[in-house]
Design a protein around this motif. Sequence first.
Motif, PDB file in Angstrom:
ATOM      1  N   GLY A   1       7.612  13.112 -15.648  1.00 21.25           N
ATOM      2  CA  GLY A   1       8.167  14.386 -16.127  1.00 21.25           C
ATOM      3  C   GLY A   1       8.478  15.310 -14.957  1.00 21.25           C
ATOM      4  N   PRO A   2       8.748  16.580 -15.251  1.00 21.75           N
ATOM      5  CA  PRO A   2       9.114  17.521 -14.186  1.00 21.75           C
ATOM      6  C   PRO A   2       8.033  17.661 -13.109  1.00 21.75           C
ATOM      7  CG  PRO A   2       9.369  18.531 -16.359  1.00 21.75           C
ATOM      8  CD  PRO A   2       8.742  17.202 -16.575  1.00 21.75           C
ATOM      9  N   GLY A   3       6.771  17.504 -13.492  1.00 21.48           N
ATOM     10  CA  GLY A   3       5.698  17.538 -12.505  1.00 21.48           C
ATOM     11  C   GLY A   3       5.738  16.281 -11.662  1.00 21.48           C
ATOM     12  N   GLY A   4       5.767  15.145 -12.336  1.00 23.37           N
ATOM     13  CA  GLY A   4       5.704  13.854 -11.661  1.00 23.37           C
ATOM     14  C   GLY A   4       6.881  13.594 -10.746  1.00 23.37           C
ATOM     15  N   TYR A   5       8.120  13.785 -11.268  1.00 17.01           N
ATOM     16  CA  TYR A   5       9.247  13.443 -10.376  1.00 17.01           C
ATOM     17  C   TYR A   5       9.377  14.427  -9.219  1.00 17.01           C
ATOM     18  CZ  TYR A   5      12.411  16.458 -13.345  1.00 17.01           C
ATOM     19  OH  TYR A   5      12.996  17.478 -14.030  1.00 17.01           O
ATOM     20  N   THR A   6       9.035  15.699  -9.458  1.00 10.46           N
ATOM     21  CA  THR A   6       9.065  16.658  -8.347  1.00 10.46           C
ATOM     22  C   THR A   6       8.074  16.238  -7.262  1.00 10.46           C
ATOM     23  OG1 THR A   6       9.636  18.421  -9.883  1.00 10.46           O
ATOM     24  CG2 THR A   6       8.859  19.104  -7.714  1.00 10.46           C
ATOM     25  N   ALA A   7       6.866  15.825  -7.698  1.00  4.91           N
ATOM     26  CA  ALA A   7       5.842  15.385  -6.742  1.00  4.91           C
ATOM     27  C   ALA A   7       6.341  14.175  -5.949  1.00  4.91           C
ATOM     28  CB  ALA A   7       4.546  15.057  -7.490  1.00  4.91           C
TER      29      ALA A   7
ATOM     30  N   MET B   1       0.848  -1.206   0.000  1.00  5.14           N
ATOM     31  CA  MET B   1       0.000   0.000   0.000  1.00  5.14           C
ATOM     32  C   MET B   1       0.878   1.249   0.000  1.00  5.14           C
ATOM     33  SD  MET B   1      -3.185   1.083   0.244  1.00  5.14           S
ATOM     34  CE  MET B   1      -4.319   2.216   0.999  1.00  5.14           C
ATOM     35  N   PHE B   2       0.714   2.062  -1.041  1.00  7.78           N
ATOM     36  CA  PHE B   2       1.471   3.308  -1.108  1.00  7.78           C
ATOM     37  C   PHE B   2       0.634   4.473  -0.579  1.00  7.78           C
ATOM     38  CE2 PHE B   2       3.562   0.685  -4.312  1.00  7.78           C
ATOM     39  CZ  PHE B   2       4.899   0.936  -4.026  1.00  7.78           C
ATOM     40  N   ASP B   3       1.336   5.468  -0.048  1.00  2.00           N
ATOM     41  CA  ASP B   3       0.622   6.691   0.330  1.00  2.00           C
ATOM     42  C   ASP B   3       0.243   7.473  -0.924  1.00  2.00           C
ATOM     43  OD1 ASP B   3       0.820   6.429   3.169  1.00  2.00           O
ATOM     44  OD2 ASP B   3       2.960   6.908   2.988  1.00  2.00           O
ATOM     45  N   LEU B   4       1.175   7.466  -1.886  1.00  2.00           N
ATOM     46  CA  LEU B   4       0.952   8.278  -3.085  1.00  2.00           C
ATOM     47  C   LEU B   4       1.503   7.560  -4.308  1.00  2.00           C
ATOM     48  CD1 LEU B   4       0.230  11.022  -4.499  1.00  2.00           C
ATOM     49  CD2 LEU B   4       2.558  11.757  -3.947  1.00  2.00           C
ATOM     50  N   THR B   5       0.690   7.550  -5.364  1.00  2.00           N
ATOM     51  CA  THR B   5       1.171   7.047  -6.650  1.00  2.00           C
ATOM     52  C   THR B   5       1.129   8.191  -7.655  1.00  2.00           C
ATOM     53  OG1 THR B   5       0.444   4.798  -6.189  1.00  2.00           O
ATOM     54  CG2 THR B   5       0.752   5.391  -8.511  1.00  2.00           C
ATOM     55  N   VAL B   6       2.266   8.444  -8.281  1.00  2.00           N
ATOM     56  CA  VAL B   6       2.354   9.512  -9.273  1.00  2.00           C
ATOM     57  C   VAL B   6       2.406   8.879 -10.650  1.00  2.00           C
ATOM     58  CG1 VAL B   6       3.668  11.522 -10.041  1.00  2.00           C
ATOM     59  CG2 VAL B   6       3.634  10.922  -7.602  1.00  2.00           C
ATOM     60  N   ILE B   7       1.499   9.294 -11.512  1.00  2.00           N
ATOM     61  CA  ILE B   7       1.470   8.742 -12.875  1.00  2.00           C
ATOM     62  C   ILE B   7       2.136   9.745 -13.806  1.00  2.00           C
ATOM     63  CG2 ILE B   7      -0.002   7.916 -14.754  1.00  2.00           C
ATOM     64  CD1 ILE B   7      -2.161   7.306 -12.650  1.00  2.00           C
TER      65      ILE B   7
ATOM     66  N   THR C   1      -3.015   2.388  -3.408  1.00  2.00           N
ATOM     67  CA  THR C   1      -2.486   3.683  -2.994  1.00  2.00           C
ATOM     68  C   THR C   1      -3.571   4.524  -2.342  1.00  2.00           C
ATOM     69  OG1 THR C   1      -1.319   5.639  -3.806  1.00  2.00           O
ATOM     70  CG2 THR C   1      -2.959   4.704  -5.282  1.00  2.00           C
ATOM     71  N   LYS C   2      -3.160   5.404  -1.449  1.00  2.00           N
ATOM     72  CA  LYS C   2      -4.147   6.304  -0.807  1.00  2.00           C
ATOM     73  C   LYS C   2      -4.501   7.446  -1.749  1.00  2.00           C
ATOM     74  CE  LYS C   2      -2.615   5.517   3.938  1.00  2.00           C
ATOM     75  NZ  LYS C   2      -1.600   6.060   4.841  1.00  2.00           N
ATOM     76  N   ASP C   3      -3.476   8.114  -2.259  1.00  3.93           N
ATOM     77  CA  ASP C   3      -3.709   9.253  -3.158  1.00  3.93           C
ATOM     78  C   ASP C   3      -3.015   9.026  -4.491  1.00  3.93           C
ATOM     79  OD1 ASP C   3      -5.139  11.507  -1.592  1.00  3.93           O
ATOM     80  OD2 ASP C   3      -3.583  10.832  -0.199  1.00  3.93           O
ATOM     81  N   ILE C   4      -3.535   9.728  -5.509  1.00  7.60           N
ATOM     82  CA  ILE C   4      -2.981   9.593  -6.861  1.00  7.60           C
ATOM     83  C   ILE C   4      -2.753  10.994  -7.443  1.00  7.60           C
ATOM     84  CG2 ILE C   4      -3.464   8.808  -9.234  1.00  7.60           C
ATOM     85  CD1 ILE C   4      -5.340   6.661  -7.902  1.00  7.60           C
ATOM     86  N   ILE C   5      -1.589  11.187  -8.048  1.00  9.02           N
ATOM     87  CA  ILE C   5      -1.360  12.425  -8.813  1.00  9.02           C
ATOM     88  C   ILE C   5      -1.174  12.037 -10.274  1.00  9.02           C
ATOM     89  CG2 ILE C   5       0.210  14.342  -9.267  1.00  9.02           C
ATOM     90  CD1 ILE C   5       0.837  14.481  -6.305  1.00  9.02           C
TER      91      ILE C   5
ATOM     92  N   ASP D   1      -9.275  12.174  -3.736  1.00 14.47           N
ATOM     93  CA  ASP D   1      -7.951  11.548  -3.630  1.00 14.47           C
ATOM     94  C   ASP D   1      -7.218  11.434  -4.970  1.00 14.47           C
ATOM     95  OD1 ASP D   1      -8.649  11.297  -0.979  1.00 14.47           O
ATOM     96  OD2 ASP D   1      -9.421   9.272  -1.257  1.00 14.47           O
ATOM     97  N   ILE D   2      -7.737  12.082  -6.021  1.00 21.29           N
ATOM     98  CA  ILE D   2      -7.007  12.089  -7.297  1.00 21.29           C
ATOM     99  C   ILE D   2      -6.690  13.546  -7.657  1.00 21.29           C
ATOM    100  CG2 ILE D   2      -7.021  11.469  -9.743  1.00 21.29           C
ATOM    101  CD1 ILE D   2      -8.944   9.213  -9.100  1.00 21.29           C
ATOM    102  N   TYR D   3      -5.416  13.795  -7.909  1.00 21.55           N
ATOM    103  CA  TYR D   3      -4.939  15.137  -8.232  1.00 21.55           C
ATOM    104  C   TYR D   3      -4.354  15.133  -9.641  1.00 21.55           C
ATOM    105  CZ  TYR D   3      -5.350  15.861  -3.208  1.00 21.55           C
ATOM    106  OH  TYR D   3      -5.838  15.972  -1.936  1.00 21.55           O
ATOM    107  N   ALA D   4      -4.271  16.295 -10.258  1.00 21.25           N
ATOM    108  CA  ALA D   4      -3.621  16.382 -11.569  1.00 21.25           C
ATOM    109  C   ALA D   4      -2.755  17.631 -11.594  1.00 21.25           C
ATOM    110  CB  ALA D   4      -4.653  16.417 -12.682  1.00 21.25           C
ATOM    111  N   ILE D   5      -1.588  17.519 -12.220  1.00 15.94           N
ATOM    112  CA  ILE D   5      -0.646  18.646 -12.269  1.00 15.94           C
ATOM    113  C   ILE D   5      -0.004  18.723 -13.651  1.00 15.94           C
ATOM    114  CG2 ILE D   5      -0.098  18.554  -9.787  1.00 15.94           C
ATOM    115  CD1 ILE D   5       2.508  17.061 -10.574  1.00 15.94           C
TER     116      ILE D   5
END
Lengths: 390, 463
Positions: free
Chosen positions: B10-16, B1-7, B134-138, B303-307
């Motif tokens: 790129g610069p947004g994803g790896y920074t997050a 179980m992850f706290d956060l999964t970033v999909i 995962t709990k949250d997703i970006i 619990d789903i974010y977008a950047i």
Amino acid sequence: MTDIIMPKLSDTMEEGKVLKWLKAVGDEVKKGEKIVEIETDKADMEVEAFDSGILGKIVVKEGETAPVGSAIAMLGEVEEVKEVEEVKEVEEVKEIKEVKEVKEVKEAGRPGQVKASPLAKNVAARLGVDIAGIAGTGPGGRITKEDVEAVVKAGPAVGKPVKGGDIEEMSAMRKAIAKTVTKSKTEIPHFYLTVAVEMDKAAAFKEEERKRGREDVKITYTHIITRAVVETIKTHPIVNSFYIDGRIVRNKNINIGILVAIEGGILIPVIKECERLSLKQVAKISNDVVQRARSGRLSAGELTGGTFTISNVGMLDVEHFQAIIDPPQSAILAVGSIKKRPVVDESGGIKAALVMNMTLSIDHRVLDGEPAARFLNEIRDRLMEPEGLA
Amino acid sequence: MFDLTVIGGGPGGYTAAFKASRLGMKVALVEAFKIGGVCLQAGCIPYKALLESARVSGLVRNAGEFGVDASMNGIDFSRMMSRKNKVVERLEKGLAFLVENNKVAYFDGLASLAGLGKVRVKNLKNREEQTIETKDIIIATGSKPKFIQAFAADGKKILYSDHIVALAEAPASIAILGGGPIGVETATLMRALGSSVVILEAAPRIMINEDEEISFELKKQLEKKGITIEVEAKVAEADKKDTGVTVDYTDSGGDRRSVDADCLLVAIGREGLTNGLGLETAGVGTEHGYIKVNVSMRTTASDIYAIGDVAGPPLLAHKASAEAIVAVETIAGRDTAPVDMLKIPHCTYCEPQVASIGLTEAQAAGEQRKIKTGRFSFKINGKALCESDEIGFIKIIADKDTDEILGVHMIGGEVTELIQECAEAMYAESTLEELKMAVHAHPTRSEALKEAALDADGESVMK
């Protein structure tokens, strides 16, 4: 160097506004000499110096407001005046140190020490907003342009005028009236009783008393009504009490407040210890305080301590009205105009009589309807047979 | 179980991912191709690396002016490309190190939303699938070139920008559809490589999002280099032929014309990468092809974010990484401030460079407020003259009543570095006064910025 402090000029006074300095910096001031005009919630008053000396520094400028007990000026001896500037500097350094400490605990700074962006300061200055009172949302709690604009957008709590209107600051007196009547109407459960009084005998009595009395004491209906109220309170002392925090506070003296309309507001000068006064004495004191109320020359003591209030608008052609109790008092009597009206006499015929309506407002926590009605009826009876009121 | 999964990596994803890890979260990062996203693989970095070769070639061409004897024998295309590849690889390695160092679990595969708190990852090489809880997703999937059937890229005759950075050789001629940042950067590069270049722009001016004065100055300077620019050109179709491509268009006068070139670059904009994510099923709303988000980067699904690019314009790497911080801090329950789109610098690495922030003069004037403008030319800037690079100017727009800096627009050498002073000034809500009064070192190009600020109040002593 001694401080001249903002005096407490009335029971309810929390702050005062300096209207006018009657002395300038460097002027010699004698003890008892009037030095400044102060606007309080009750009236404008002249304040006297408690000591003699030289007015060394004015702390609160004309038009500015200061809380009771704070220094509004400094009085020094002749040699001391030169030191004033130095003293001021030392104080400022102290103040800056204090401000630094305040900042560390992240509280809002003082004017001039406010943490705000240069742009926020410019915008606030342009819009006439006091930036000191704004909560900052920027980095580290800094006040941003958006914070200033949000305050302006929110506007004054009373709302905005319709197109073409203005927003005007209220005088200290209007603010005090607003505060008092709101407190009264939200806290005191009022109820009202109205009676009609035939005043022909009282009118004749007034003329007689006028003829008998010295010419400089003018007796009015208000004085006669005051006497009737005082005599009735003696038999219904509960009306003369205060309701404070669930308890009845009984007053020993009967101090009658007479409501006086003045420019921009109202004042209630109080005639103290009425239980000991004759009609003429009531008239004399009443005429004096009412006149001084109108010319703004009452002392703070003359505006406080009332236990019952009479509001007579008879001169303004009003049938009857309901007055708002002046807390912490329990009752107020509202007196309407005296007019010739048709009245049914004992034989069943119609006669013309001088009739006056009066309405008693009562705090229901203190008094119920029946005793209140008896109290009001007794006042009426005394006015209808006024001989005993002299 | 992850706290956060970033999909998206790129610069947004790896920074997050890195930020979340630093805040103590257990983080998964899913990337279908290579880490770094468009920015590192096909955009900012490769373009800037290639354009640096173009800049150096310009210096060599002008070496004689500096008293340096050198001869320009052309740019070796493959060495230019391999240098670019080295830069990209080095940054890739750096990111891989940071993934490891931050204990981010890296998943190689294409992600899709698979129900509440679930992300399915499909490896594109071995076709294996797995599901991450995962709990949250970006969502930080980025963007791709806008697809129009008539100009569908084939990678040979019709190209997108990602084909440009992977070319095997320089085309002898290129037509560029679109005079935006990608169009003018590609034009700069190709012209330095000796290609003949035509830009076809549908709008009345190139770089339509920049201030008018900047557009006109850039057009003038690009034309001086021999680049042909047609504005108000309505392109109807591109005919692929054995020898290249013929582009038919109607010019500003209404005449039908055509241009023959080895290839056509289609640079008419980009669109959000939203396909295949399963957004609809997950309840993630979209708007104009981008994921709809609020100021905290939350989507319409909990619990789903977008950047970044997928969350809407401006499509800039630094906007994505700024939004990454906002999203992660929101997830962590920390105080955060939304990204102010008007305080994001825009840099274009054409030659001369273009950099800007805030409102253009036309936008500022349209806001019904009183404005003042200041200008300063690099022609009277000591540093620019030392570099024999005096093209361009700085224009500053401020509020007449409050001195608020509303916008700064620059064209000329090194302006992409210079704009940062304005970004910080605007973030801190500094006013014209601070730009005017802060001491600027001599000789630097930043003096031109100070003088432009002074000029807004008619106080420049150098004009």
